[in-house]
Design a protein around this motif. Structure first.
Motif, PDB file in Angstrom:
ATOM      1  N   GLN A  46       3.612  35.513  37.155  1.00 14.45           N
ATOM      2  CA  GLN A  46       3.001  36.439  38.105  1.00 14.45           C
ATOM      3  C   GLN A  46       2.737  35.725  39.428  1.00 14.45           C
ATOM      4  N   ASP A  47       2.769  36.480  40.527  1.00 14.17           N
ATOM      5  CA  ASP A  47       2.663  35.885  41.858  1.00 14.17           C
ATOM      6  C   ASP A  47       1.434  35.006  42.013  1.00 14.17           C
ATOM      7  N   THR A  48       0.284  35.457  41.513  1.00 16.06           N
ATOM      8  CA  THR A  48      -0.955  34.681  41.650  1.00 16.06           C
ATOM      9  C   THR A  48      -0.827  33.319  40.987  1.00 16.06           C
ATOM     10  N   PHE A  49      -0.260  33.311  39.782  1.00 21.88           N
ATOM     11  CA  PHE A  49      -0.093  32.044  39.071  1.00 21.88           C
ATOM     12  C   PHE A  49       0.900  31.138  39.800  1.00 21.88           C
ATOM     13  N   MET A  50       1.998  31.709  40.244  1.00 20.44           N
ATOM     14  CA  MET A  50       3.015  30.901  40.925  1.00 20.44           C
ATOM     15  C   MET A  50       2.426  30.230  42.164  1.00 20.44           C
ATOM     16  N   GLU A  51       1.644  30.953  42.935  1.00 23.49           N
ATOM     17  CA  GLU A  51       1.037  30.372  44.140  1.00 23.49           C
ATOM     18  C   GLU A  51       0.094  29.237  43.766  1.00 23.49           C
ATOM     19  N   ASN A  52      -0.654  29.414  42.670  1.00 21.35           N
ATOM     20  CA  ASN A  52      -1.574  28.350  42.238  1.00 21.35           C
ATOM     21  C   ASN A  52      -0.835  27.094  41.805  1.00 21.35           C
ATOM     22  N   TYR A  53       0.335  27.275  41.174  1.00 24.35           N
ATOM     23  CA  TYR A  53       1.100  26.108  40.732  1.00 24.35           C
ATOM     24  C   TYR A  53       1.471  25.217  41.924  1.00 24.35           C
ATOM     25  N   PHE A  54       1.728  25.830  43.061  1.00 26.48           N
ATOM     26  CA  PHE A  54       2.189  25.074  44.223  1.00 26.48           C
ATOM     27  C   PHE A  54       1.041  24.572  45.100  1.00 26.48           C
ATOM     28  N   THR A  55      -0.193  24.971  44.784  1.00 20.60           N
ATOM     29  CA  THR A  55      -1.348  24.560  45.596  1.00 20.60           C
ATOM     30  C   THR A  55      -2.346  23.793  44.733  1.00 20.60           C
ATOM     31  N   SER A  56      -3.314  24.495  44.158  1.00 20.14           N
ATOM     32  CA  SER A  56      -4.413  23.820  43.454  1.00 20.14           C
ATOM     33  C   SER A  56      -3.963  23.099  42.186  1.00 20.14           C
ATOM     34  N   GLN A  57      -2.902  23.571  41.510  1.00 19.91           N
ATOM     35  CA  GLN A  57      -2.445  22.938  40.262  1.00 19.91           C
ATOM     36  C   GLN A  57      -1.200  22.072  40.452  1.00 19.91           C
ATOM     37  N   ARG A  58      -0.802  21.843  41.673  1.00 15.26           N
ATOM     38  CA  ARG A  58       0.488  21.210  41.967  1.00 15.26           C
ATOM     39  C   ARG A  58       0.685  19.881  41.229  1.00 15.26           C
ATOM     40  N   ASP A  59      -0.258  18.963  41.371  1.00 15.83           N
ATOM     41  CA  ASP A  59      -0.099  17.642  40.745  1.00 15.83           C
ATOM     42  C   ASP A  59      -0.095  17.753  39.222  1.00 15.83           C
ATOM     43  N   ASN A  60      -0.975  18.579  38.679  1.00 17.62           N
ATOM     44  CA  ASN A  60      -1.083  18.719  37.231  1.00 17.62           C
ATOM     45  C   ASN A  60       0.197  19.305  36.637  1.00 17.62           C
ATOM     46  N   ILE A  61       0.744  20.309  37.294  1.00 20.01           N
ATOM     47  CA  ILE A  61       1.935  20.982  36.762  1.00 20.01           C
ATOM     48  C   ILE A  61       3.177  20.104  36.884  1.00 20.01           C
ATOM     49  N   PHE A  62       3.379  19.497  38.029  1.00 16.32           N
ATOM     50  CA  PHE A  62       4.676  18.882  38.334  1.00 16.32           C
ATOM     51  C   PHE A  62       4.725  17.367  38.139  1.00 16.32           C
ATOM     52  N   ARG A  63       3.647  16.757  37.693  1.00 14.44           N
ATOM     53  CA  ARG A  63       3.658  15.313  37.461  1.00 14.44           C
ATOM     54  C   ARG A  63       4.269  14.997  36.103  1.00 14.44           C
ATOM     55  N   ASN A  64       5.052  13.912  36.031  1.00 17.53           N
ATOM     56  CA  ASN A  64       5.625  13.383  34.777  1.00 17.53           C
ATOM     57  C   ASN A  64       6.539  14.384  34.054  1.00 17.53           C
ATOM     58  N   VAL A  65       7.274  15.172  34.823  1.00 14.90           N
ATOM     59  CA  VAL A  65       8.193  16.151  34.228  1.00 14.90           C
ATOM     60  C   VAL A  65       9.535  15.480  33.921  1.00 14.90           C
ATOM     61  N   GLU A  66      10.020  15.697  32.714  1.00 13.59           N
ATOM     62  CA  GLU A  66      11.349  15.208  32.329  1.00 13.59           C
ATOM     63  C   GLU A  66      12.427  16.243  32.650  1.00 13.59           C
ATOM     64  N   VAL A  67      12.097  17.510  32.398  1.00  9.30           N
ATOM     65  CA  VAL A  67      13.074  18.582  32.590  1.00  9.30           C
ATOM     66  C   VAL A  67      12.377  19.812  33.173  1.00  9.30           C
ATOM     67  N   LEU A  68      12.980  20.394  34.204  1.00  9.40           N
ATOM     68  CA  LEU A  68      12.580  21.697  34.724  1.00  9.40           C
ATOM     69  C   LEU A  68      13.634  22.719  34.312  1.00  9.40           C
ATOM     70  N   ILE A  69      13.186  23.775  33.632  1.00 13.18           N
ATOM     71  CA  ILE A  69      14.072  24.884  33.279  1.00 13.18           C
ATOM     72  C   ILE A  69      13.582  26.096  34.056  1.00 13.18           C
ATOM     73  N   TYR A  70      14.413  26.586  34.969  1.00 11.38           N
ATOM     74  CA  TYR A  70      14.017  27.745  35.775  1.00 11.38           C
ATOM     75  C   TYR A  70      14.876  28.935  35.359  1.00 11.38           C
ATOM     76  N   VAL A  71      14.206  30.026  34.999  1.00 11.75           N
ATOM     77  CA  VAL A  71      14.884  31.206  34.454  1.00 11.75           C
ATOM     78  C   VAL A  71      14.930  32.306  35.510  1.00 11.75           C
ATOM     79  N   PHE A  72      16.130  32.808  35.768  1.00 15.28           N
ATOM     80  CA  PHE A  72      16.331  33.913  36.707  1.00 15.28           C
ATOM     81  C   PHE A  72      16.780  35.156  35.945  1.00 15.28           C
TER      82      PHE A  72
END
Length: 315
Positions: A66-92
């Motif tokens: 959802q848009d609200t969650f996606m925006e949070n991932y890129f701002t307030s949760q950015r470091d927590n979400i994207f740190r130490n990632v081995e694989v990103l799977i993006y689904v379209f």
């Protein structure tokens, strides 16, 4: 066996409704496709730890789209979400009416990955391809793949077309998991030795719970390029049917005038499939050779497993 788990962080991202949770449930939670209709939307991030091949643990982050969650991932949760990632799977969702927004969120993900996990591998799944007319699928996928590869630079992305209604889902996830197995080259070397020793046409190694193909070796060319994922899909469905009858799937042998196929429990974390076309080799000999190789392949599943190669005596 070493008790230290090797955790690999996997991000599963994409807009709400793209099908992320459905595919995760089919691969890792033994859902069948029609049962995913009752799944609700993911709220924020759902964490799951999937033990895979003994010490390897997939730390799967299913991120609500959802848009609200996606925006949070890129701002307030950015470091927590994207740190130490081995694989990103993006689904379209291939039929999304908000493609421009989808691409914007995808690029935001890539920027965060470059900043926090620059060595992560990126996979894009163009999903729900069953909704596209069959004669249009190749063209639409090729166009989408070219766009995604261009947008992903300087990162490389690998694209797959997928649907929960056919074997394409298994092909994509087998390829993804393959990238996470720490000793996969050693595993393949020993699988090749095993196939040559027992004079097999082909040997496949499946992860026991998901039935994803994690390694294979073929001595002869086979006609069907999609046979691995088809077998995964068929056997996984058969296993689920067995479980509904309170029975457990152990092994099977399929034989005709051209070949014999053996599927058997191999190690505590794998099944093996052996294809034989030599009619002079009795079934009992192949089954004995599978049994004799089990202990060696059990050792290979250790993180600090042996570096020597497989040697068997033919029965």
């Amino acid at each position: 066996m070493s008790s230290i788990a090797m955790k690999k962080k996997v991000l599963l991202m994409g807009k709400s409704g793209s099908g992320k949770t459905s595919m995760r449930s089919i691969i890792f939670a033994n859902y069948i496709a029609r049962d995913t209709r009752r799944l609700g939307a993911t709220i924020d991030v759902e964490h799951s730890h999937v033990r895979f091949l003994g010490n390897l643990v997939l730390n799967l982050w299913d991120c609500g789209g959802q848009d609200t969650f996606m925006e949070n991932y890129f701002t307030s949760q950015r470091d927590n979400i994207f740190r130490n990632v081995e694989v990103l799977i993006y689904v379209f969702d291939v039929e999304s009416r908000e493609l421009e927004k989808d691409m914007h969120y995808y690029q935001s993900c890539l920027e965060a990955i470059l900043q926090n996990s620059p060595d992560a591998k990126v996979f894009c799944l163009v999903h729900k391809m069953d909704l596209v007319q069959e004669d249009q699928r190749d063209l639409i996928f090729t166009e989408r793949e070219e766009d995604l590869r261009r947008l992903s630079r300087p990162l490389a992305c690998t694209c797959f077309r997928t649907s929960i209604w056919d074997e394409t889902l298994y092909k994509a996830w087998s390829s993804i998991v393959y990238e996470l197995i720490p000793n996969v080259q050693q595993l393949e070397t020993n699988l090749r030795n095993f196939a040559q020793i027992i004079e097999a046409d082909e040997v496949l190694l499946f992860e026991r719970a998901t039935f994803l193909v994690i390694s294979h070796y073929q001595c002869k060319e086979q006609r069907d390029a999609h046979r691995f994922e088809k077998i995964s899909n068929i056997i996984k469905q058969f296993k689920l049917s067995c479980s509904k009858l309170a029975a457990s799937f152990q092994s099977m042998e399929v034989r005709n005038s051209n070949f014999a196929a053996f599927i058997d429990v191999f190690t505590s974390n794998t099944y093996v499939m052996v294809i034989m076309s030599d009619p002079s080799i009795p079934s009992a000999a192949t089954l004995i050779n599978i049994r004799n190789a089990r202990k060696h392949f059990e050792k290979l599943e250790r993180v600090d497993g042996p570096k020597h190669s497989l040697h068997l005596r033919m029965r």
